[in-house]
Design a protein around this motif. Sequence first.
Motif, PDB file in Angstrom:
ATOM      1  N   UNK A   7      43.748  58.897  33.574  1.00 33.06           N
ATOM      2  CA  UNK A   7      44.316  60.046  32.883  1.00 33.06           C
ATOM      3  C   UNK A   7      45.441  60.750  33.632  1.00 33.06           C
ATOM      4  N   UNK A   8      45.356  60.780  34.946  1.00 32.90           N
ATOM      5  CA  UNK A   8      46.326  61.578  35.689  1.00 32.90           C
ATOM      6  C   UNK A   8      47.258  60.774  36.569  1.00 32.90           C
ATOM      7  N   UNK A  38      57.348  44.832  38.166  1.00 34.86           N
ATOM      8  CA  UNK A  38      56.567  45.473  39.228  1.00 34.86           C
ATOM      9  C   UNK A  38      55.225  44.765  39.397  1.00 34.86           C
ATOM     10  N   UNK A  58      43.786  53.012  47.142  1.00 36.33           N
ATOM     11  CA  UNK A  58      43.235  51.662  47.276  1.00 36.33           C
ATOM     12  C   UNK A  58      44.183  50.618  46.693  1.00 36.33           C
ATOM     13  N   UNK A  59      44.933  51.045  45.681  1.00 39.72           N
ATOM     14  CA  UNK A  59      45.903  50.135  45.072  1.00 39.72           C
ATOM     15  C   UNK A  59      47.153  50.003  45.939  1.00 39.72           C
ATOM     16  N   UNK A  91      49.353  52.402  46.396  1.00 42.04           N
ATOM     17  CA  UNK A  91      50.458  53.114  45.767  1.00 42.04           C
ATOM     18  C   UNK A  91      50.792  54.398  46.519  1.00 42.04           C
ATOM     19  N   UNK A 138      47.887  38.922  33.582  1.00 43.80           N
ATOM     20  CA  UNK A 138      49.332  38.744  33.549  1.00 43.80           C
ATOM     21  C   UNK A 138      49.967  39.970  34.168  1.00 43.80           C
ATOM     22  N   UNK A 139      51.223  39.917  34.497  1.00 45.35           N
ATOM     23  CA  UNK A 139      51.870  41.015  35.232  1.00 45.35           C
ATOM     24  C   UNK A 139      51.796  42.371  34.536  1.00 45.35           C
ATOM     25  N   UNK A 140      52.060  42.420  33.253  1.00 49.32           N
ATOM     26  CA  UNK A 140      52.045  43.721  32.577  1.00 49.32           C
ATOM     27  C   UNK A 140      50.647  44.328  32.602  1.00 49.32           C
ATOM     28  N   UNK A 141      49.687  43.493  32.273  1.00 46.61           N
ATOM     29  CA  UNK A 141      48.310  43.957  32.284  1.00 46.61           C
ATOM     30  C   UNK A 141      47.922  44.396  33.698  1.00 46.61           C
ATOM     31  N   UNK A 142      48.309  43.595  34.625  1.00 46.98           N
ATOM     32  CA  UNK A 142      48.046  43.860  36.025  1.00 46.98           C
ATOM     33  C   UNK A 142      48.628  45.200  36.471  1.00 46.98           C
ATOM     34  N   UNK A 143      49.850  45.436  36.086  1.00 49.74           N
ATOM     35  CA  UNK A 143      50.511  46.688  36.444  1.00 49.74           C
ATOM     36  C   UNK A 143      49.790  47.868  35.816  1.00 49.74           C
ATOM     37  N   UNK A 144      49.497  47.747  34.535  1.00 45.38           N
ATOM     38  CA  UNK A 144      48.844  48.845  33.831  1.00 45.38           C
ATOM     39  C   UNK A 144      47.485  49.152  34.429  1.00 45.38           C
ATOM     40  N   UNK A 145      46.816  48.117  34.855  1.00 44.07           N
ATOM     41  CA  UNK A 145      45.499  48.291  35.449  1.00 44.07           C
ATOM     42  C   UNK A 145      45.557  49.220  36.671  1.00 44.07           C
ATOM     43  N   UNK A 146      46.625  49.094  37.403  1.00 49.14           N
ATOM     44  CA  UNK A 146      46.733  49.870  38.639  1.00 49.14           C
ATOM     45  C   UNK A 146      47.136  51.323  38.400  1.00 49.14           C
ATOM     46  N   UNK A 147      47.748  51.602  37.291  1.00 41.40           N
ATOM     47  CA  UNK A 147      48.210  52.976  37.069  1.00 41.40           C
ATOM     48  C   UNK A 147      47.558  53.634  35.858  1.00 41.40           C
ATOM     49  N   UNK A 159      45.780  44.507  44.727  1.00 40.05           N
ATOM     50  CA  UNK A 159      45.188  44.119  46.010  1.00 40.05           C
ATOM     51  C   UNK A 159      43.703  43.864  45.842  1.00 40.05           C
TER      52      UNK A 159
END
Lengths: 119, 119
Positions: A28-29, B105, A68-69, A71, A16-25, B112
């Motif tokens: 730890x840093x 977002x 790779x994402x 960003x 889902x979008x939220x999970x998807x977003x969190x996955x990309x960011x 990707x």
Amino acid sequence: MGKMNRFEDYDCSGGCPVENALEQISGKWKGLIIYHLLGGTLRFNELRRRLGTVTQRTLTKQLRELEEAGILTREVYAVVPPKVEYSLTEKGQKLQAVVEGLHAWGIAFPTPRAAVAEE
Amino acid sequence: MGKMNRFEDYDCSGGCPVENALEQISGKWKGLIIYHLLGGTLRFNELRRRLGTVTQRTLTKQLRELEEAGILTREVYAVVPPKVEYSLTEKGQKLQAVVEGLHAWGIAFPTPRAAVAEE
DNA sequence: CCGTATCCATGAAGATACTG
DNA sequence: CAGTATCTTCATGGATACGG
């Protein structure tokens, strides 16, 4: 209609979008890296200094993943000594509101470091 | 003054707001849990269903951590069968803008999934 | 229904040393 | 300066079984 209950049928099996977003960011840093790049392009070691205690290996890895994402972008200059610059893509810049929201929230609500010596 | 360059001297050694915030909400399901609770109080198994594939053990742990961070509250009713309700605290609700920002977002920029079969 | 208790696999990330 | 290359540690989170 219009508003409806957008929380009702939010089945997240399969992503889902939220999970998807969190996955990309998540990393730890990564949040911090993005935050600093909001101020503009930075070189590897500039970034490193700002993060404080990150190791080269780890920073490199997080940067590659963010790249790779889609960003951020990595620009290598063929000079000596080497020079590599990191900047946010448009996709990355679109995280500005979110990251600054986190920043504000982090100030308003620090981690509750155990309620010791309290009472 | 006023604006200044708030990115210049952002030394994060020793903890900074963004890092601090991320620390409190990092965990595989936490963002999602908060998102769902934005819609109102939920019972354990309702939450479980919405998350899709989380195990009991893991969900329990993430909920306990969020509770300890002061982001949600856990209300136990002394009935049988047991009934436990989870709701966001004020601190948790203040994450609404951030989480909805992530949601938007995530829709605008899906992961990707490798540029395969593309070209 | 809402958990605990175990056990276990994985991978994220630190420490350290070396290089174009 | 901006990385690799190894090696190691440790916490996260899944699987499974049981309990009030």
